[in-house]
Design an enzyme around this catalytic site. Structure first.
Site, PDB file in Angstrom:
ATOM      1  N   GLU A 120       8.809   4.450   3.017  1.00 21.65           N
ATOM      2  CA  GLU A 120       9.604   3.229   3.174  1.00 21.65           C
ATOM      3  C   GLU A 120      10.619   3.364   4.298  1.00 21.65           C
ATOM      4  OE1 GLU A 120       8.744   4.580   0.336  1.00 21.65           O
ATOM      5  OE2 GLU A 120       8.411   3.086  -1.218  1.00 21.65           O
TER       6      GLU A 120
ATOM      7  N   GLU B 206       6.226   5.335  -7.046  1.00 22.73           N
ATOM      8  CA  GLU B 206       7.029   4.583  -8.026  1.00 22.73           C
ATOM      9  C   GLU B 206       6.199   4.312  -9.282  1.00 22.73           C
ATOM     10  OE1 GLU B 206      10.226   1.942  -5.982  1.00 22.73           O
ATOM     11  OE2 GLU B 206       8.343   1.511  -4.983  1.00 22.73           O
TER      12      GLU B 206
HETATM   13  C1  1HE Z   1      -3.204  -0.330   3.575  1.00 29.60           C
HETATM   14  C2  1HE Z   1      -2.200   0.477   2.989  1.00 29.60           C
HETATM   15  C3  1HE Z   1      -1.028  -0.178   2.525  1.00 29.60           C
HETATM   16  C4  1HE Z   1      -3.827   1.771   3.563  1.00 29.60           C
HETATM   17  N1  1HE Z   1      -0.953  -1.514   2.681  1.00 29.60           N
HETATM   18  N2  1HE Z   1      -3.075  -1.642   3.695  1.00 29.60           N
HETATM   19  N3  1HE Z   1       2.666   2.666   2.102  1.00 29.60           N
HETATM   20  C5  1HE Z   1       2.485   3.341   3.256  1.00 29.60           C
HETATM   21  O1  1HE Z   1       3.220   3.231   4.208  1.00 29.60           O
HETATM   22  C6  1HE Z   1       1.246   4.189   3.312  1.00 29.60           C
HETATM   23  C7  1HE Z   1       0.276   3.584   4.312  1.00 29.60           C
HETATM   24  N4  1HE Z   1      -1.040   4.205   4.240  1.00 29.60           N
HETATM   25  C8  1HE Z   1      -1.293   5.432   4.799  1.00 29.60           C
HETATM   26  O2  1HE Z   1      -0.434   6.142   5.281  1.00 29.60           O
HETATM   27  C9  1HE Z   1      -2.720   5.876   4.754  1.00 29.60           C
HETATM   28  O3  1HE Z   1      -3.549   4.728   4.593  1.00 29.60           O
HETATM   29  C10 1HE Z   1      -3.048   6.886   3.635  1.00 29.60           C
HETATM   30  C11 1HE Z   1      -2.406   8.242   3.953  1.00 29.60           C
HETATM   31  C12 1HE Z   1      -2.615   6.399   2.279  1.00 29.60           C
HETATM   32  C13 1HE Z   1      -4.605   7.064   3.555  1.00 29.60           C
HETATM   33  O4  1HE Z   1      -5.118   7.396   4.850  1.00 29.60           O
HETATM   34  P1  1HE Z   1      -6.681   7.199   5.135  1.00 29.60           P
HETATM   35  O5  1HE Z   1      -6.934   7.751   6.508  1.00 29.60           O
HETATM   36  O6  1HE Z   1      -7.465   7.719   3.999  1.00 29.60           O
HETATM   37  O7  1HE Z   1      -6.933   5.602   5.125  1.00 29.60           O
HETATM   38  P2  1HE Z   1      -6.593   4.516   6.250  1.00 29.60           P
HETATM   39  O8  1HE Z   1      -7.686   4.488   7.277  1.00 29.60           O
HETATM   40  O9  1HE Z   1      -5.217   4.662   6.771  1.00 29.60           O
HETATM   41  O10 1HE Z   1      -6.597   3.171   5.415  1.00 29.60           O
HETATM   42  C14 1HE Z   1      -7.797   2.511   5.020  1.00 29.60           C
HETATM   43  C15 1HE Z   1      -7.521   1.033   4.979  1.00 29.60           C
HETATM   44  O11 1HE Z   1      -6.521   0.762   3.989  1.00 29.60           O
HETATM   45  C16 1HE Z   1      -6.920   0.516   6.301  1.00 29.60           C
HETATM   46  O12 1HE Z   1      -7.361  -0.834   6.487  1.00 29.60           O
HETATM   47  P3  1HE Z   1      -8.609  -1.202   7.456  1.00 29.60           P
HETATM   48  O13 1HE Z   1      -8.665  -2.691   7.382  1.00 29.60           O
HETATM   49  O14 1HE Z   1      -8.246  -0.629   8.805  1.00 29.60           O
HETATM   50  O15 1HE Z   1      -9.810  -0.507   6.829  1.00 29.60           O
HETATM   51  C17 1HE Z   1      -5.441   0.530   6.048  1.00 29.60           C
HETATM   52  O16 1HE Z   1      -4.740  -0.409   6.843  1.00 29.60           O
HETATM   53  C18 1HE Z   1      -5.412   0.096   4.585  1.00 29.60           C
HETATM   54  N5  1HE Z   1      -4.190   0.527   3.917  1.00 29.60           N
HETATM   55  N6  1HE Z   1      -2.616   1.759   3.001  1.00 29.60           N
HETATM   56  C19 1HE Z   1      -1.952  -2.210   3.258  1.00 29.60           C
HETATM   57  N7  1HE Z   1      -0.041   0.488   1.935  1.00 29.60           N
HETATM   58  C20 1HE Z   1       7.811  -2.043  -4.316  1.00 29.60           C
HETATM   59  S1  1HE Z   1       8.197  -1.534  -2.788  1.00 29.60           S
HETATM   60  C21 1HE Z   1       7.138  -0.261  -2.344  1.00 29.60           C
HETATM   61  C22 1HE Z   1       7.261  -0.016  -0.897  1.00 29.60           C
HETATM   62  C23 1HE Z   1       6.153   0.813  -0.367  1.00 29.60           C
HETATM   63  O17 1HE Z   1       5.240   1.206  -1.058  1.00 29.60           O
HETATM   64  S2  1HE Z   1       6.222   1.134   1.289  1.00 29.60           S
HETATM   65  C24 1HE Z   1       4.979   2.321   1.565  1.00 29.60           C
HETATM   66  C25 1HE Z   1       3.673   1.681   1.899  1.00 29.60           C
END
Ligand code: 1HE
Length: 265
Positions: free
Chosen positions: A139, A119
Site C-alpha cells: 500500500e 489483512e
Molecule cells: C491484479 C492485482 C491486484 C495482480 N489488483 N489486478 N496489491 C498489490 O499491490 C499487489 C499487486 N500484484 C503483484 O504484485 C503481483 O501480481 C503478484 C506478486 C501478486 C503476483 O505476480 P505474478 O507475476 O504471479 O502475476 P501478475 O502477472 O503480476 O498478475 C497477473 C494478473 O493479475 C495481471 O493482470 P493481466 O490482465 O496483465 O493478466 C495483474 O494486473 C493482475 N493482478 N494483482 C488488480 N491487486 C482494503 S485496502 C487493501 C489495499 C491493498 O490491498 S493495496 C495492495 C494491492
C-alpha cells in the site's frame, strides 16, 4: 449513493466444499491472483453467513500460485472519498464477521499474501504458511493506506514498528522469517499448507463448540480489557464452558481413562 456494501456477491469466485465438520472456502480468481473485488469480498461474507450448523471449523485458501494479491486495484480507480470510506467499512464488516463468527477459521497460505490479502489472513484464527509464502504491504508504494483492518490486526501479530517498516520501505518477508515474526503459527514445506490446515481444522472442529466460541470471542477481547475486567470476563466464560454437558462428559471420560492424555510427540 452507491456503496460497496451493496456489491453483488461473486459466488463462483468463492467455492465451497464441505468435508464433514470442516468447510473449505477457496478463493477462485487465479487469473487476478485472487485480488479482492467488491464482489469477491461480498461472496466471502455470504459464504460465512451460510455456513451450516454442522460446520465446526473453516479452511480458507486460494486457487493458483498465490493466496491473495490484495485489493483489486482496478476497482480503486473508480471510487471517490465517500465510496472509499464505505468500501473500507465493508471489508471491516466481513472480516469482523470472520474473526468474531461462530467457528474458527484456518488460513492455508502460499505465494503472495500481500496488502488486503494479508489483512484477510490476519482476520483468520490460525495461519499455516508454506515455504513459497511471502508477506508484504505494498500500500505504501501504491500511495494508499491499509483499509481492511490491517492497522488494527497486523501490529498485534508483528508489532506496529515492523508494520510501519513494511509500509514505509516495501519490505517483503519470506516464509521462514515471517512465520518467526508471528504472521503464521505453522510453517510447512511448499505445497503442504492446505493439507496441514485441513488436519488442524478437523482437530479444532472436534473441540466442544462452546470452548471454540469462548476462545475466538473471549481471548481477543480480554487482551484489550484492563486486567481486572479481563479476569472477570475469563471467569464468566470459564463458568459457561464448564457447565455445558459436553464439557462434563469430556472431563469424565478423562477421569475414567477413556480420553487421550497430553502427548509429548
Ligand atoms: C491484479 C492485482 C491486484 C495482480 N489488483 N489486478 N496489491 C498489490 O499491490 C499487489 C499487486 N500484484 C503483484 O504484485 C503481483 O501480481 C503478484 C506478486 C501478486 C503476483 O505476480 P505474478 O507475476 O504471479 O502475476 P501478475 O502477472 O503480476 O498478475 C497477473 C494478473 O493479475 C495481471 O493482470 P493481466 O490482465 O496483465 O493478466 C495483474 O494486473 C493482475 N493482478 N494483482 C488488480 N491487486 C482494503 S485496502 C487493501 C489495499 C491493498 O490491498 S493495496 C495492495 C494491492
Amino acid at each position: 449513493m452507491s456503496t460497496s456494501l451493496r456489491a453483488t456477491p461473486s459466488l463462483d469466485e468463492v467455492q465451497v466444499e464441505h468435508r464433514g465438520a470442516v468447510t473449505v472456502l477457496r478463493l477462485c480468481r487465479p487469473h487476478k491472483r485472487n485480488a479482492i473485488s467488491d464482489g469477491l469480498m461480498a461472496a466471502i461474507g455470504q459464504r460465512l453467513a451460510e455456513l451450516p450448523e454442522t460446520t465446526g471449523a473453516v479452511v480458507l485458501h486460494g486457487e493458483g500460485e498465490h493466496f491473495c494479491a490484495g485489493l483489486d486495484l482496478s476497482e480503486l480507480q473508480e471510487r471517490d472519498a465517500v465510496q472509499g470510506l464505505h468500501h473500507s467499512r465493508s471489508w471491516h464488516k466481513v472480516l469482523s464477521e470472520m474473526e468474531f463468527g461462530t467457528v474458527p477459521v484456518v488460513a492455508a497460505l502460499h505465494g503472495a499474501v500481500v496488502g488486503g490479502g494479508l489483512e484477510l489472513a490476519s482476520a483468520c484464527h490460525i495461519r499455516v504458511a508454506d515455504d513459497s509464502t511471502f508477506f508484504a504491504l505494498p500500500e505504501g508504494s501504491r500511495g494508499i493506506f491499509v483499509g481492511g483492518g490491517g492497522s488494527v490486526r497486523v501490529p498485534k501479530l508483528i508489532g506496529a514498528h515492523r508494520m510501519l517498516d513494511m509500509m514505509l520501505t516495501g519490505r517483503v518477508y519470506k516464509a521462514a522469517e515471517g512465520v518467526a515474526l508471528g504472521f503464521a503459527q505453522y510453517h510447512v514445506p511448499e505445497g503442504q499448507a492446505l493439507a496441514k490446515a485441513l488436519a488442524l481444522a478437523e482437530q479444532v472442529a472436534g473441540n466442544a463448540p462452546m470452548t471454540n466460541y469462548a476462545l475466538i470471542h473471549g481471548l481477543p477481547r480480554i487482551a484489550e480489557q484492563p486486567a481486572d475486567h479481563g479476569f472477570l470476563t475469563e471467569s464468566m466464560l470459564a463458568a459457561i464452558a464448564q457447565s455445558a454437558p459436553e464439557a462434563k462428559a469430556r472431563v469424565r471420560a478423562f477421569l475414567e481413562g477413556k480420553a487421550a492424555k497430553v502427548q509429548k510427540d
